[in-house]
Design a protein around this motif. Sequence first.
Motif, PDB file in Angstrom:
ATOM      1  N   MET A  37       9.977   4.989  -5.682  1.00 23.15           N
ATOM      2  CA  MET A  37      10.257   3.580  -5.423  1.00 23.15           C
ATOM      3  C   MET A  37      11.464   3.392  -4.496  1.00 23.15           C
ATOM      4  O   MET A  37      11.576   2.366  -3.818  1.00 23.15           O
ATOM      5  CB  MET A  37      10.497   2.843  -6.747  1.00 23.15           C
ATOM      6  N   HIS A  39      11.872   4.684  -1.831  1.00 22.49           N
ATOM      7  CA  HIS A  39      11.294   4.618  -0.484  1.00 22.49           C
ATOM      8  C   HIS A  39      11.425   3.211   0.108  1.00 22.49           C
ATOM      9  O   HIS A  39      11.585   3.056   1.323  1.00 22.49           O
ATOM     10  CB  HIS A  39       9.816   5.016  -0.574  1.00 22.49           C
ATOM     11  N   PHE A  40      11.363   2.204  -0.736  1.00 25.70           N
ATOM     12  CA  PHE A  40      11.393   0.814  -0.278  1.00 25.70           C
ATOM     13  C   PHE A  40      12.812   0.262  -0.168  1.00 25.70           C
ATOM     14  O   PHE A  40      12.996  -0.879   0.249  1.00 25.70           O
ATOM     15  CB  PHE A  40      10.569  -0.059  -1.233  1.00 25.70           C
ATOM     16  N   SER A  69       7.479   4.771  11.857  1.00 23.78           N
ATOM     17  CA  SER A  69       6.535   3.897  11.152  1.00 23.78           C
ATOM     18  C   SER A  69       5.297   3.612  11.995  1.00 23.78           C
ATOM     19  O   SER A  69       4.163   3.659  11.496  1.00 23.78           O
ATOM     20  CB  SER A  69       7.222   2.588  10.772  1.00 23.78           C
ATOM     21  N   TYR A 116       0.037  -4.037  -7.900  1.00 27.65           N
ATOM     22  CA  TYR A 116       0.431  -3.218  -6.749  1.00 27.65           C
ATOM     23  C   TYR A 116      -0.799  -2.842  -5.923  1.00 27.65           C
ATOM     24  O   TYR A 116      -0.767  -2.864  -4.699  1.00 27.65           O
ATOM     25  CB  TYR A 116       1.155  -1.962  -7.234  1.00 27.65           C
ATOM     26  N   SER A 120      -1.234  -3.662  -2.062  1.00 29.38           N
ATOM     27  CA  SER A 120      -1.109  -2.473  -1.231  1.00 29.38           C
ATOM     28  C   SER A 120      -1.970  -2.644   0.014  1.00 29.38           C
ATOM     29  O   SER A 120      -3.180  -2.841  -0.087  1.00 29.38           O
ATOM     30  CB  SER A 120      -1.566  -1.232  -2.007  1.00 29.38           C
ATOM     31  N   HIS A 131       6.322   8.373   2.707  1.00 28.91           N
ATOM     32  CA  HIS A 131       7.356   8.669   1.707  1.00 28.91           C
ATOM     33  C   HIS A 131       8.103   9.942   2.095  1.00 28.91           C
ATOM     34  O   HIS A 131       9.340   9.984   2.075  1.00 28.91           O
ATOM     35  CB  HIS A 131       6.733   8.837   0.320  1.00 28.91           C
ATOM     36  N   TYR A 134      10.078   9.234   5.574  1.00 28.00           N
ATOM     37  CA  TYR A 134      11.302   8.444   5.421  1.00 28.00           C
ATOM     38  C   TYR A 134      12.383   9.245   4.707  1.00 28.00           C
ATOM     39  O   TYR A 134      13.562   9.179   5.061  1.00 28.00           O
ATOM     40  CB  TYR A 134      11.008   7.175   4.622  1.00 28.00           C
TER      41      TYR A 134
END
Length: 203
Positions: A37, A39-40, A69, A116, A120, A131, A134
Amino acid sequence: NADRWMFGGNLPTTLLQDVLWDGRVKWYDFVFYLAYMLHFVLPFALALTVWKTRTKYYWQVISTYLVLSFAGFVTFLLFPAAPPWMAAEKGMIEPITRISSDVWFALGIHDFPSLYNKISPNPVAAMPSLHAAYATLFALFIAKFYGKKWAITAAIYPVLIYVGTVYQGEHYAIDEIIGGLYAVAAFMLVPKVMKLLRPKKTN
């Protein structure tokens, strides 16, 4: 097929779940999912930190994450790949558990996984793993801007991502490897491109 080739005919997700998963959520499941999580959150935290402490590199960080991205997005369009949990649901690989859902159930939250899944944007965007990309880029920037001491600490994060997302059934190992390579490529190429595009000073 790539994962089976690298791991002697076995899927690393299956191998990890055979060792670590017995049908009940353990403390390390929360650790892996917390890293998942982050990651966000961490890219924004890194950008803010660099803006405050290494201002001249701010746009390099932003540009690198953007290039990474969009490279991932283009790959998703050209090569839509199902994650292990979806492949298992469709009977394409052996049964595995999507452990993230069990983590939320253990927290007493029973509707988050379905929510989610509804928001998504692309369930077949497994290759490359953003993931992993990043997290790798985060560790590279920490090493570059803040030295060896912080680099060693920051390296824990991508390790948790690489192992955790495979174990949880969110990615194959090959997704992680390609994601890491995308991150390294962006990290190396973007500064050079920015230097070439920078207006030359005139007297």
